[in-house]
Design a protein around this motif. Structure first.
Motif, mmCIF file in Angstrom:
data_model
loop_
_atom_site.group_PDB
_atom_site.id
_atom_site.type_symbol
_atom_site.label_atom_id
_atom_site.label_comp_id
_atom_site.label_asym_id
_atom_site.label_seq_id
_atom_site.Cartn_x
_atom_site.Cartn_y
_atom_site.Cartn_z
ATOM 1 N N VAL A 1 0.867 -1.184 0.000
ATOM 2 C CA VAL A 1 0.000 0.000 0.000
ATOM 3 C C VAL A 1 0.896 1.223 0.000
ATOM 4 C CG1 VAL A 1 -1.709 1.331 1.306
ATOM 5 C CG2 VAL A 1 -1.880 -1.165 1.209
ATOM 6 N N LYS A 2 0.658 2.110 -0.948
ATOM 7 C CA LYS A 2 1.483 3.312 -1.040
ATOM 8 C C LYS A 2 1.059 4.351 0.002
ATOM 9 C CE LYS A 2 0.524 4.073 -5.447
ATOM 10 N NZ LYS A 2 0.539 4.685 -6.807
ATOM 11 N N GLY A 3 2.041 4.957 0.666
ATOM 12 C CA GLY A 3 1.769 6.169 1.423
ATOM 13 C C GLY A 3 1.601 7.311 0.441
ATOM 14 N N MET A 4 0.677 8.215 0.715
ATOM 15 C CA MET A 4 0.329 9.250 -0.254
ATOM 16 C C MET A 4 0.526 10.643 0.338
ATOM 17 S SD MET A 4 -0.545 7.340 -2.794
ATOM 18 C CE MET A 4 -0.943 8.756 -3.790
ATOM 19 N N LEU A 5 1.458 11.388 -0.228
ATOM 20 C CA LEU A 5 1.726 12.755 0.202
ATOM 21 C C LEU A 5 1.647 13.697 -0.993
ATOM 22 C CD1 LEU A 5 4.930 12.146 2.379
ATOM 23 C CD2 LEU A 5 2.542 12.019 3.100
ATOM 24 N N THR A 6 1.384 14.939 -0.725
ATOM 25 C CA THR A 6 1.454 15.973 -1.748
ATOM 26 C C THR A 6 2.802 16.664 -1.644
ATOM 27 O OG1 THR A 6 -0.933 16.291 -1.609
ATOM 28 C CG2 THR A 6 0.331 18.028 -2.676
ATOM 29 N N GLY A 7 3.451 16.886 -2.786
ATOM 30 C CA GLY A 7 4.802 17.413 -2.804
ATOM 31 C C GLY A 7 4.896 18.895 -2.492
ATOM 32 N N PRO A 8 6.096 19.364 -2.184
ATOM 33 C CA PRO A 8 6.267 20.756 -1.744
ATOM 34 C C PRO A 8 5.904 21.787 -2.800
ATOM 35 C CG PRO A 8 8.394 19.671 -2.060
ATOM 36 C CD PRO A 8 7.355 18.603 -2.117
ATOM 37 N N ILE A 9 6.218 21.517 -4.060
ATOM 38 C CA ILE A 9 5.926 22.512 -5.099
ATOM 39 C C ILE A 9 4.433 22.583 -5.371
ATOM 40 C CG2 ILE A 9 6.379 23.188 -7.487
ATOM 41 C CD1 ILE A 9 8.729 23.539 -5.509
ATOM 42 N N THR A 10 3.759 21.436 -5.311
ATOM 43 C CA THR A 10 2.306 21.455 -5.512
ATOM 44 C C THR A 10 1.607 22.153 -4.354
ATOM 45 O OG1 THR A 10 2.367 19.479 -6.877
ATOM 46 C CG2 THR A 10 0.273 19.990 -5.800
ATOM 47 N N ILE A 11 2.032 21.876 -3.135
ATOM 48 C CA ILE A 11 1.451 22.593 -1.992
ATOM 49 C C ILE A 11 1.681 24.101 -2.163
ATOM 50 C CG2 ILE A 11 1.680 22.999 0.489
ATOM 51 C CD1 ILE A 11 2.144 20.014 0.854
ATOM 52 N N LEU A 12 2.865 24.471 -2.614
ATOM 53 C CA LEU A 12 3.176 25.887 -2.834
ATOM 54 C C LEU A 12 2.276 26.479 -3.918
ATOM 55 C CD1 LEU A 12 5.503 28.068 -2.071
ATOM 56 C CD2 LEU A 12 6.396 27.462 -4.328
ATOM 57 N N ASN A 13 2.219 25.795 -5.079
ATOM 58 C CA ASN A 13 1.499 26.351 -6.224
ATOM 59 C C ASN A 13 -0.009 26.323 -6.053
ATOM 60 O OD1 ASN A 13 3.717 27.120 -7.732
ATOM 61 N ND2 ASN A 13 3.891 25.164 -8.778
ATOM 62 N N TRP A 14 -0.503 25.440 -5.212
ATOM 63 C CA TRP A 14 -1.949 25.345 -5.023
ATOM 64 C C TRP A 14 -2.405 26.009 -3.722
ATOM 65 C CZ3 TRP A 14 -3.334 19.730 -6.964
ATOM 66 C CH2 TRP A 14 -3.096 19.681 -8.348
ATOM 67 N N SER A 15 -1.554 26.845 -3.179
ATOM 68 C CA SER A 15 -1.907 27.646 -2.011
ATOM 69 C C SER A 15 -1.815 29.118 -2.381
ATOM 70 C CB SER A 15 -0.944 27.368 -0.843
ATOM 71 O OG SER A 15 -0.992 26.030 -0.430
ATOM 72 N N PHE A 16 -2.449 29.945 -1.581
ATOM 73 C CA PHE A 16 -2.188 31.378 -1.641
ATOM 74 C C PHE A 16 -0.993 31.621 -0.728
ATOM 75 C CE2 PHE A 16 -6.857 31.681 -2.658
ATOM 76 C CZ PHE A 16 -6.670 32.125 -3.955
ATOM 77 N N VAL A 17 0.104 32.082 -1.309
ATOM 78 C CA VAL A 17 1.385 32.123 -0.613
ATOM 79 C C VAL A 17 1.678 33.534 -0.115
ATOM 80 C CG1 VAL A 17 3.853 31.588 -0.813
ATOM 81 C CG2 VAL A 17 2.169 30.258 -2.126
ATOM 82 N N ARG A 18 2.236 33.598 1.074
ATOM 83 C CA ARG A 18 2.661 34.880 1.637
ATOM 84 C C ARG A 18 3.544 35.608 0.627
ATOM 85 N NH1 ARG A 18 6.319 33.042 6.692
ATOM 86 N NH2 ARG A 18 6.555 35.299 6.920
ATOM 87 N N ASN A 19 3.493 36.919 0.624
ATOM 88 C CA ASN A 19 4.251 37.682 -0.375
ATOM 89 C C ASN A 19 5.419 38.458 0.211
ATOM 90 O OD1 ASN A 19 2.829 39.645 0.969
ATOM 91 N ND2 ASN A 19 1.639 40.340 -0.797
ATOM 92 N N ASP A 20 5.805 38.079 1.448
ATOM 93 C CA ASP A 20 6.933 38.779 2.073
ATOM 94 C C ASP A 20 8.207 37.938 2.074
ATOM 95 O OD1 ASP A 20 5.750 36.964 3.912
ATOM 96 O OD2 ASP A 20 6.752 37.977 5.577
ATOM 97 N N LEU A 21 8.161 36.713 1.534
ATOM 98 C CA LEU A 21 9.331 35.841 1.428
ATOM 99 C C LEU A 21 9.428 35.323 -0.005
ATOM 100 C CD1 LEU A 21 9.314 33.414 4.523
ATOM 101 C CD2 LEU A 21 10.848 35.336 4.107
ATOM 102 N N PRO A 22 10.635 35.005 -0.479
ATOM 103 C CA PRO A 22 10.738 34.346 -1.780
ATOM 104 C C PRO A 22 9.988 33.015 -1.765
ATOM 105 C CG PRO A 22 12.888 35.111 -1.013
ATOM 106 C CD PRO A 22 11.947 35.263 0.139
ATOM 107 N N ARG A 23 9.324 32.700 -2.840
ATOM 108 C CA ARG A 23 8.583 31.436 -2.918
ATOM 109 C C ARG A 23 9.514 30.243 -2.738
ATOM 110 N NH1 ARG A 23 3.491 31.364 -5.294
ATOM 111 N NH2 ARG A 23 3.944 29.405 -6.371
#
Length: 772
Positions: free
Chosen positions: A559-581
């Motif tokens: 059975v595979k463990g299932m995680l969402t990757g860092p770039i997808t979490i970044l791109n599919w979130s509204f990201v703070r604009n005071d730090l580099p992405r």
């Protein structure tokens, strides 16, 4: 007192404040309402969104940007560009045909769907091959008349520009571009001439491709396009609108025979302002200046925005300046003013479409007055903006020393697996003993009404924790049994506890916040509620171990463990604009690295870290890709490389121009990658004919976005073509994406056919003699 500066907008969300649009669409698709009621309800939604913009005080209100599914699809339908497989015989495209192009039907597959530039919105790709374009219905004219007759709005019709429409289409050779312009320009000209005759003053033609990498001859094509369109409607003031970056050929763009040019001053990295400083801005041309972020959900720094406007006013007279968002507001929620559950300091810093239009009105009012004669309303509005930003930045979550120290410690050093892929593969084969062409799924299974109801009750507190956990375990057990019965080789737990693949993780990590109603459209009726990354991201507790370990206890298959990757979490979130992405991505990666370690320690030996959004955040210009892709690889490897050789790392990504980023995909160093391909399988296979790939790979063999059940023979054909270019010992068989939005029966039927197709291939020569 200065001259009045006017305001405009490029587009507004379709979905309604409470997702009325989605609910109406899905009621129609399911047969709960008929077409007359559907049209009536859609009209009400359309008029309400116009009223809200009217009440904001906008001077130019966009019309024609509303859609039943997608604006690019609307344009194709308007011009009768319908693939031959639908049996279209000309004339106005019916609603059933329109939705068949978007979603497929029992006899014809859907058109390809892909990302709208570097956003999380998807458009339907027009297929030009074999089409004989003709104007079937003047949709912008219909929208203009409706707004004027029913609300008294003299709207600004919005169209996808000819060059952008062609560049986003498929089914023609580059050498045919000019021939296609010959076919399309008279139709565009007719649309604009009829708008002019109806009394429209302005029309906006979206040309975001101008901010990407133009081909040789495209500058001349732009000049030809707009010379012909200006001739077709000489009294109509045309706006050529760009966004998401700055055009490389500023001088050509600003020399077009149009009334206005729209430039993005938010995502252009200062290049548009620099171009104006170097070359000036032509007399007589209006500048439609994108000064507010059309894609982010943070309230603007109004002082900084007004300073930018003052710089523009030094080059462009007020009467030739339009202030607007940087892009359509399609990419943000309708409103975020009612998010009472959030920390007031955070809630006050958020802005949906309505709040952005209010900010725009303040800026237009401020720009129309000299600095020493501002109104009380403007003064109070700017003071509130300063207080809001100060309150946000004072939150302790904005800076966590331990997180910053960890990022600094890992920054600049690429993480590595202990051994090379060939060595790992041998150990993994020994551990798993999988058959040739192993079958699996991408991760999620249908989220039924029963599942959604149980989750809603649990969130409201009417279903206790123990009862909810028992319910989720029952779903896992049911689907583990079904997967075994179907004959899949590698199983998944089904993700029944997850609403959304990003939201789920954001709820369990520090630094995230969640709105109650911050919905945005992703594709069709699919709406998502992106998390808000407002603070430093940190691991708190294990997030996926309980359900995955329980699923593994029910079966002898992996059975595979299932995680969402860092770039997808970044791109599919509204990201703070005071730090580099890039720094935020590394924070997420470090948190996921801890989750991967916990899963492995719990005995889960296959871990899938999905990156469906790996490519979608890339800049429009390829010259900027290398730096972005390096950062994406660094984040993924930081999250995944701390495991033993026998632990198999999987990843999944949606369709992209594979040949463009094949080196990046190799550099991820995942043991197995699956790619969403079914709507564009042929194009992807062609790239494999020119590029080798030497790690495990699965190409989606059927389209999960369509409700139709593909036949065994269809999937056999796809597999056979794939195996002409890919090593069968490294090839996996899977659907092209998660199955969350599908029904149980169609999912089971499709997977049974997929397993049957794999077995048919295995039993055929030369595979039947394989020792695997």
């Amino acid at each position: 007192m200065g001259s009045t500066v006017k305001s405009s907008s490029l587009g507004y969300p379709n979905i309604g404040e409470n997702r009325e649009w989605k609910k109406t669409l899905e009621a129609f698709w399911s047969g709960k309402i008929e077409e007359p009621q559907f049209q009536e309800e859609m009209e009400a939604i359309r008029l309400e969104r116009l009223r809200r913009q009217q009440q904001s005080g906008l001077d130019l209100i966009p019309v024609g940007d509303f859609t039943f599914y997608d604006r690019v699809l609307d344009t194709a339908a308007m011009f009768g560009i319908v693939p031959q497989r639908y049996g279209y015989a000309g004339g106005e495209v019916s609603l059933s045909l329109y939705f068949s192009m978007a979603r497929g039907n029992a006899s014809a597959t859907a058109c390809e769907m892909t990302k709208w530039f570097n956003t999380n919105y998807h458009y339907i790709v027009p297929e030009l091959g074999g089409a004989e374009p003709a104007l079937t219905a003047n949709l912008p004219l219909q929208a203009y008349r409706e707004a004027k007759q029913k609300l008294g709005i003299d709207g600004k019709p919005v169209l996808i520009g000819p060059l952008t429409f062609l560049k986003l289409s498929k089914g023609y050779a580059a050498s045919e571009t000019d021939a296609w312009l010959d076919r399309l320009l008279p139709l565009y000209g007719q649309v604009l001439a009829e708008l002019q005759a109806a009394g429209a003053a302005w029309a906006q033609l979206d040309e975001p491709v101008v901010c990407g990498d133009l081909a040789e001859g495209d500058a001349a094509r732009l000049q030809r396009i707009y010379a012909e369109l200006a001739k077709a409607a000489p009294e109509l003031k045309l706006i050529v609108q760009t966004y998401f970056d700055a055009p490389d050929d500023y001088k050509t763009l600003t020399s077009l025979p149009v009334a206005a040019v729209g430039l993005d001053f938010v995502h252009d990295r200062g290049r548009n302002l620099q171009a104006i400083a170097e070359h000036g801005f032509p007399d007589g041309l209006t500048l439609a200046a994108g000064i507010l972020d059309g894609r982010g959900i943070w309230r603007a720094d109004l002082d900084a925005a007004l300073a930018l406007v003052r710089q523009l006013q030094a080059a462009v007279p007020a009467e030739r300046l339009l202030l607007q968002p940087s892009s359509s507001l399609l990419h943000v929620p309708v409103s975020l003013s009612g998010e009472a559950k959030l920390d007031p300091a955070l809630q006050g810093a958020l802005a949906g479409a309505d709040e952005k239009l209010a900010e725009l009105a303040l800026l237009a009012a401020a720009a129309s007055l000299d600095a020493d004669e501002q109104s009380e309303t403007v003064t109070a509005g700017f003071a509130a903006s300063r207080e809001t930003l100060a309150a946000l930045n004072a939150l302790p979550e904005r800076r966590v020393a331990a997180v910053r120290d960890s990022v600094e410690q890992h920054g600049g050093k690429r993480s590595e697996r202990t051994s090379a892929f060939a060595e790992r593969r041998a150990e993994q084969q020994e551990r798993w003993r999988l058959p040739l062409l192993p079958t699996t799924t991408i991760g999620s299974f249908p989220q039924t009404a029963e599942i959604r109801s149980a989750r809603a009750k649990w969130r409201k507190g009417t279903l206790d924790e123990a009862s909810y956990e028992t319910f989720i375990r029952e779903q896992i057990q049911d689907w583990i049994s079904l997967q075994e019965e179907i004959g899949l080789d590698v199983l998944v737990h089904g993700e029944f506890e997850r609403t959304d693949m990003v939201e789920f993780f954001g709820e369990k990590l520090a630094g995230f916040a969640f709105t109650s109603n911050g919905w945005v459209q992703s594709y069709g009726s699919r709406c998502v509620k992106p998390p808000v990354i407002y603070g430093d991201v940190d691991f708190v507790d294990p997030m996926t171990v309980q359900e995955t370990v329980y699923a593994q206890s029910l079966t002898g298959k992996p059975v595979k463990g299932m995680l969402t990757g860092p770039i997808t979490i970044l791109n599919w979130s509204f990201v703070r604009n005071d730090l580099p992405r890039s720094e935020v991505a590394l924070q997420i990666a470090l948190a996921l690295r801890q989750e991967v370690a916990v899963l492995e320690h719990a005995g889960i030996g296959m871990i899938q870290v999905d990156e469906p959004a790996l490519r979608e955040g890339l800049p429009l210009k390829k010259s900027r890709w290398p730096e972005e892709l390096r950062g994406a690889v660094d984040a993924f490897r930081l999250a995944t490389t701390g495991v033993s050789d026998t632990t198999q790392i999987h990843t999944h990504m949606c369709y992209c121009e594979f040949s463009d980023i094949i080196d990046t995909i190799r550099d991820l160093d995942a043991d197995v990658i699956s790619i969403e391909t079914s709507r564009s399988h042929g194009e992807l296979i062609h790239s494999f004919e020119e590029n080798t790939y030497e790690k495990g790979i699965g190409l989606g063999v059927y389209d999960i976005h369509s409700p139709r059940v593909p036949s065994v023979s269809e999937m056999v054909s796809m597999i056979e073509r794939s195996l002409r270019s890919l090593d069968p010992e490294l090839f996996w068989i899977n659907p092209d994406c998660g199955l969350k939005t599908r029904g149980r029966e169609e999912t089971a039927a499709s997977l049974r056919n997929m397993v049957a197709a794999a077995r048919e291939i295995r039993s055929s020569k030369p595979f039947a003699a394989s020792p695997l």
